[in-house]
Design a protein around this motif. Structure first.
Motif, mmCIF file in Angstrom:
data_model
loop_
_atom_site.group_PDB
_atom_site.id
_atom_site.type_symbol
_atom_site.label_atom_id
_atom_site.label_comp_id
_atom_site.label_asym_id
_atom_site.label_seq_id
_atom_site.Cartn_x
_atom_site.Cartn_y
_atom_site.Cartn_z
ATOM 1 N N PHE B 2 43.626 40.023 54.846
ATOM 2 C CA PHE B 2 43.195 38.254 54.596
ATOM 3 C C PHE B 2 42.932 38.177 52.503
ATOM 4 C CE2 PHE B 2 43.393 38.403 58.864
ATOM 5 C CZ PHE B 2 44.250 38.255 59.194
ATOM 6 N N GLN B 3 43.832 37.388 52.794
ATOM 7 C CA GLN B 3 43.397 36.297 51.513
ATOM 8 C C GLN B 3 43.149 35.378 52.408
ATOM 9 O OE1 GLN B 3 46.537 39.139 50.012
ATOM 10 N NE2 GLN B 3 44.809 40.469 50.299
ATOM 11 N N LEU B 4 42.397 34.631 51.080
ATOM 12 C CA LEU B 4 41.922 32.710 52.450
ATOM 13 C C LEU B 4 42.096 32.381 51.084
ATOM 14 C CD1 LEU B 4 41.231 34.121 55.259
ATOM 15 C CD2 LEU B 4 41.074 32.597 55.222
ATOM 16 N N GLN B 5 43.545 31.396 50.955
ATOM 17 C CA GLN B 5 43.449 30.652 49.404
ATOM 18 C C GLN B 5 43.439 28.681 49.606
ATOM 19 O OE1 GLN B 5 46.206 31.708 47.306
ATOM 20 N NE2 GLN B 5 45.479 33.078 46.406
ATOM 21 N N GLY B 29 38.949 42.850 53.179
ATOM 22 C CA GLY B 29 39.867 44.158 53.201
ATOM 23 C C GLY B 29 40.409 44.938 54.263
ATOM 24 N N PHE B 30 41.218 46.066 54.189
ATOM 25 C CA PHE B 30 41.804 46.847 55.096
ATOM 26 C C PHE B 30 40.295 47.533 55.588
ATOM 27 C CE2 PHE B 30 46.007 46.149 53.183
ATOM 28 C CZ PHE B 30 46.897 45.923 54.470
ATOM 29 N N GLY B 31 40.209 48.279 56.908
ATOM 30 C CA GLY B 31 39.434 48.617 57.369
ATOM 31 C C GLY B 31 37.674 48.390 57.379
ATOM 32 N N GLU B 32 37.678 46.903 57.062
ATOM 33 C CA GLU B 32 36.384 45.983 56.921
ATOM 34 C C GLU B 32 35.638 45.337 58.321
ATOM 35 O OE1 GLU B 32 34.335 43.461 53.657
ATOM 36 O OE2 GLU B 32 36.989 43.165 53.238
ATOM 37 N N TYR B 33 34.661 45.751 58.852
ATOM 38 C CA TYR B 33 34.195 45.658 59.735
ATOM 39 C C TYR B 33 33.153 44.358 59.554
ATOM 40 C CZ TYR B 33 31.390 46.172 64.472
ATOM 41 O OH TYR B 33 30.403 45.977 66.087
ATOM 42 N N GLY B 60 46.505 24.894 51.587
ATOM 43 C CA GLY B 60 45.891 26.201 51.588
ATOM 44 C C GLY B 60 46.838 27.088 51.755
ATOM 45 N N ASN B 61 46.436 28.688 51.826
ATOM 46 C CA ASN B 61 47.418 29.409 52.768
ATOM 47 C C ASN B 61 46.490 30.508 53.192
ATOM 48 O OD1 ASN B 61 49.988 29.030 51.953
ATOM 49 N ND2 ASN B 61 49.694 29.561 49.809
ATOM 50 N N VAL B 62 46.841 31.377 54.094
ATOM 51 C CA VAL B 62 46.270 32.641 54.634
ATOM 52 C C VAL B 62 47.374 33.879 54.529
ATOM 53 C CG1 VAL B 62 45.503 33.634 56.990
ATOM 54 C CG2 VAL B 62 45.410 31.216 56.565
ATOM 55 N N TRP B 63 47.130 34.574 53.687
ATOM 56 C CA TRP B 63 47.536 35.624 53.354
ATOM 57 C C TRP B 63 47.404 37.196 54.038
ATOM 58 C CZ3 TRP B 63 51.961 35.543 50.200
ATOM 59 C CH2 TRP B 63 52.059 34.156 49.155
ATOM 60 N N PHE B 64 48.720 37.232 55.489
ATOM 61 C CA PHE B 64 48.374 38.639 55.890
ATOM 62 C C PHE B 64 49.016 39.780 55.486
ATOM 63 C CE2 PHE B 64 49.071 40.130 60.064
ATOM 64 C CZ PHE B 64 47.449 41.292 60.246
ATOM 65 N N GLU B 65 48.130 40.684 55.163
ATOM 66 C CA GLU B 65 48.870 42.174 54.588
ATOM 67 C C GLU B 65 50.559 42.055 53.904
ATOM 68 O OE1 GLU B 65 50.129 44.256 57.962
ATOM 69 O OE2 GLU B 65 47.793 44.622 58.393
#
Lengths: 406, 230
Positions: B2-5, B29-33, B60-65
């Protein structure tokens, strides 16, 4: 698991929530199916009467009703038989045949039947010759019928069922209706005992679906003698060559027989036609009620179901249900209500029509698949339209309801 | 992952505006908890809803994969959710009139799996969470801990890469909570990403990263070593 399972599980779990809507649709369809069935068969009956009786004119006792005539319940009211000779001697234009009848109650094989005395046409020929009258030869002005020539009076006795008259019938003979033949197991050539006298069965009439099926026809004078009725009849059917002639005959006969009631068949059926028209309009009214009440009920039920299940819908959307699937889920539920209501209503409506059709309207009702399919279709269209708005509103629900206590 | 801008989400009620969530930048990031903590009304569920593709930000934008989630048509966004994201809820959100097996079958049915696959996969998942002998039980016939395990089995049905959990231990007794958190540790070990909203300090302590929210604002993104998940 599929959409049907999902919907069915909920309906099976909480059937009471949907009960009112289903009942509304069921009652609406019941009324629609029952009224339309009775109307359709009543219209057919009228059509058959018109076809079988043609351009007839009825001469009845003054105090007899048309219902009495059709139910053969004329035993208490009579006309003098001499009226038949009066009509014959008048040699009215357009008259083709005359059929005087005397109806009395009798028993055959311990079952009630109507014994109907009828005068064969061959006797009119003899009577006309004896009275030097040219029988049924007076063609009315503008008659559209091609031939009005001499008649032979040798038709088969079974034509009584379709032509209302019989050409040959001896004093010791009888013609029996289909129902009588069935329950008494009588065949042609056997004898039927009436008022202590044995009459030979000359013919068994084909089934007509009318009161004639439970009649026994015998010679008029035999019936008069057996019942000590005297020289009387209950009704005189006057068969004219065409509708124009029938219309013209009414005032002439009324003038000739002032103590009798004279009506044409079109007058006879006008009441029934009016009732049929009313019932036809009534069925449209019921359809309207079904659309408004049934539709409102379905819309209300589905709306309330959507409100109650907001979180469940939100959860399904979170799990990946598309808006179209959510719409289909609620439409399927509405269809389930519609189908149960419509099929149940069709069955009940048919039962009501079969039972009440024969009791109230005197018609035998059979299932009309097209009409049933149309009623079910109408109910489904109504439920679909009614459920469309709440189903679409469910599809527009915020999936975030899955995180809320609602 | 995820990237939230420059994300802003504002709720408007009776001509008043309340900032539900605001962040200039947030990466997961991938695999984060990740545990999202904060008081009630701080915007935790708003953030979770936006990450789940269910609540579009005002800006704003939510980037998912690599995809801008809210620029996708609604059906594609639903598809991403169905195939890549698993949800766990505080009150489990099981369908009350379906059995445990049927509840787990729901995401599989939504994905278009056939009946046999649905049944086999659902039964295997229920076995995996220790409810192999409860598959025909309805939620009302199960304890809360068992219900949450059914919900976890349902969440795993389509093998999601991302798990979004809303107070997953909020309604559980200590034993059941530990069982659920142990499963979460295993999910992270399997390479899945978990974003968990919680009030529970014990649950939050199991995460590798904590995001604190207050009045819709990210206060102290903090990363802690996660000994259990590592």
């Amino acid at each position: 698991m599929n959409l049907k399972t999902l919907v069915w599980r909920e309906l099976a779990e909480r059937p009471s929530a949907m009960f009112t809507s289903t009942l509304t649709i069921l009652l609406g369809v019941t009324a629609l199916v029952a009224i339309r069935h009775v109307t359709v068969f009543s219209e057919r009956e009228v059509g058959q009467q018109l076809q079988s009786l043609g351009a007839n004119v009825l001469v009845l006792p003054k105090d007899a009703t048309l219902q009495d005539y059709y139910s053969a319940d004329l035993t208490a009211r009579t006309l003098p038989e001499s009226h038949v000779s009066s009509i014959l001697l008048e040699n009215l234009a357009g008259v083709e045949r005359i059929s005087p009848k005397l109806c009395v109650s009798a028993k055959v094989a311990n079952r009630d039947v109507t014994l109907t005395g009828i005068l064969p046409q061959s006797e009119f020929q003899a009577k006309a010759a004896w009275q030097s009258v040219s029988l049924f030869s007076n063609k009315h002005d503008g008659c559209k019928k091609a031939a009005c020539g001499p008649k032979t009076y040798d038709a088969a006795p079974e034509t009584l069922a379709s032509q209302r008259t019989i050409d040959q019938l001896k004093g010791n003979e009888a013609v029996i209706g289909a129902d009588v033949a069935e329950f008494s197991a009588l065949r042609i050539g056997q004898t039927v005992e009436l008022f202590g006298e044995k009459l030979k069965v000359l013919a068994v009439l084909p089934r007509t679906g009318t009161v004639d099926d439970s009649r026994v026809f015998a010679h008029l004078h035999t019936v008069q003698r057996l019942t000590n009725a005297g020289e009387v009849v209950n009704a005189i059917e006057v068969m004219s060559c065409c509708e124009d002639a029938a219309g013209g005959l009414v005032p002439r006969l009324a003038e000739l027989l002032p103590d009798a009631k004279v009506v044409t068949i079109s007058q006879v059926v006008s009441t029934q036609v009016g009732i049929n028209r009313l019932m036809s309009q009534m069925s449209l009214f019921v359809l309207g009620i079904l659309a408004i009440v049934g539709g409102a009920s379905v819309a209300s039920t589905i709306s309330s179901n959507v409100r109650e299940r907001r979180r469940e819908v939100g959860t399904l959307m979170a799990l990946g249900a598309t808006p179209s699937l959510v719409t289909r889920m609620f439409l399927l539920k509405a269809w389930a209500l519609g189908i149960v209501g419509a099929v149940g209503g069709s069955v009940f409506g048919l039962i009501v029509a079969v039972v009440l059709g024969s009791q109230w309207a005197g018609v035998t009702v059979k299932p009309l698949p097209d009409l049933i399919a149309l009623s079910i279709g109408a109910a489904l269209v109504i439920t679909t339209l009614a459920a469309l708005w709440p189903a679409r509103s469910a599809a527009k629900l915020d999936p975030c309801y899955c995180f809320q206590e609602v | 992952m995820f990237q939230l801008q420059d994300i802003t989400k504002v709720y408007r009620k009776r001509q008043q505006e309340v900032v539900a969530f605001k962040a200039t930048s947030l990466d997961i990031g991938f695999g984060e908890y990740v545990a999202i903590v904060g008081p009630s009304g701080s915007g935790k569920t708003t953030l979770l809803s936006m990450l789940g593709g269910m609540l579009s930000p005002d800006s704003g934008n939510v980037w998912f994969e690599g995809e801008s989630l809210y620029d996708l048509p609604i059906n594609e966004r639903t598809q991403r959710r169905r195939e890549r994201i698993g949800f766990v809820f505080q009150t489990f959100n099981l369908v009350p009139y379906l059995t445990a097996l049927e509840n787990v079958q729901v995401p599989l049915f939504l994905r278009g799996a056939n009946k046999a696959e649905q049944r086999d996969r659902a039964a295997a998942l229920l076995e995996q969470v220790g409810l192999g002998n409860r598959i025909e039980h309805k939620p009302s016939e199960l304890s809360t801990g068992q219900q949450q395990r059914v919900a976890l089995a349902r969440m795993l049905a389509n093998n999601p890469r991302l798990i979004l959990a809303d107070e997953p231990t909020g309604n559980l007794d200590p034993d059941s909570r530990e069982a659920v958190l142990s499963m979460f540790d295993n999910f992270v070990r399997e390479g899945r990403t978990i974003v968990m909203v919680t009030h529970d300090p014990v649950a939050a302590a199991r995460a590798s990263r904590r995001l604190r929210l207050n009045d819709g604002m990210l206060i102290t993104p903090e990363t802690i070593p996660n000994t259990k998940a590592a």
